[in-house]
Design a protein around this motif. Structure first.
Motif, mmCIF file in Angstrom:
data_model
loop_
_atom_site.group_PDB
_atom_site.id
_atom_site.type_symbol
_atom_site.label_atom_id
_atom_site.label_comp_id
_atom_site.label_asym_id
_atom_site.label_seq_id
_atom_site.Cartn_x
_atom_site.Cartn_y
_atom_site.Cartn_z
ATOM 1 N N GLY A 1 0.789 -1.167 -0.126
ATOM 2 C CA GLY A 1 0.136 0.113 0.040
ATOM 3 C C GLY A 1 0.925 1.154 -0.107
ATOM 4 N N HIS B 1 4.912 7.104 1.187
ATOM 5 C CA HIS B 1 5.317 6.143 2.326
ATOM 6 C C HIS B 1 4.381 4.991 1.850
ATOM 7 C CE1 HIS B 1 6.897 9.481 4.693
ATOM 8 N NE2 HIS B 1 5.922 10.293 4.277
ATOM 9 N N THR B 2 5.040 3.719 2.745
ATOM 10 C CA THR B 2 4.479 2.696 2.783
ATOM 11 C C THR B 2 3.182 2.760 3.720
ATOM 12 O OG1 THR B 2 5.885 1.673 4.114
ATOM 13 C CG2 THR B 2 6.356 1.109 1.976
ATOM 14 N N GLN B 3 2.366 2.176 3.162
ATOM 15 C CA GLN B 3 0.841 2.203 4.311
ATOM 16 C C GLN B 3 1.094 1.123 5.417
ATOM 17 O OE1 GLN B 3 -2.759 2.382 2.141
ATOM 18 N NE2 GLN B 3 -4.003 2.650 4.029
ATOM 19 N N ASN B 4 1.640 -0.077 4.847
ATOM 20 C CA ASN B 4 1.549 -1.204 5.776
ATOM 21 C C ASN B 4 2.897 -1.753 6.026
ATOM 22 O OD1 ASN B 4 -1.268 -1.210 5.779
ATOM 23 N ND2 ASN B 4 -1.408 -2.118 3.722
ATOM 24 N N ARG C 1 0.871 5.610 0.623
ATOM 25 C CA ARG C 1 -0.026 6.799 1.443
ATOM 26 C C ARG C 1 1.178 8.056 0.892
ATOM 27 N NH1 ARG C 1 0.830 6.069 7.165
ATOM 28 N NH2 ARG C 1 2.757 7.743 6.853
ATOM 29 N N THR C 2 0.446 8.890 0.279
ATOM 30 C CA THR C 2 1.209 10.132 -0.238
ATOM 31 C C THR C 2 0.861 11.353 0.660
ATOM 32 O OG1 THR C 2 -0.828 10.795 -1.281
ATOM 33 C CG2 THR C 2 0.773 9.455 -2.510
#
Length: 82
Positions: A27, A35-38, A29-30
């Motif tokens: 995942g 960024h990686t979400q998980n 995330r901006t």
């Protein structure tokens, strides 16, 4: 930092990395940056043909690196025997 860069280079030299889970599970995330979400869980696999170094402790013989260590003990034992 320079230390982090050197450490990263050494890890990349000695290991291959594979995803621990499916890449789709990461995942994104901006924000100001991506960024990686998980999290980005990876499995390190030792590369073949790369010599293993640092996995065995070798006691330094130099008195400055090992003050009061084995070299000094050997010298003292020789003096006691004389």
């Amino acid at each position: 930092t320079c230390g982090a860069t050197v450490t990263f280079a050494l890890l990349m030299r000695r290991f291959e990395f594979e995803f621990a889970h499916s890449p789709e599970d990461v995942g994104l995330r901006t924000g100001a940056t991506i960024h990686t979400q998980n999290g980005l869980y990876m499995v390190p696999i030792a590369r073949k043909g790369v010599p293993r170094t640092g996995d065995v402790w070798v006691e330094p013989e130099h008195p400055v690196l090992n003050p009061g260590g084995t070299l000094l003990k050997k010298q003292q034992m020789r003096q006691e025997q004389e």
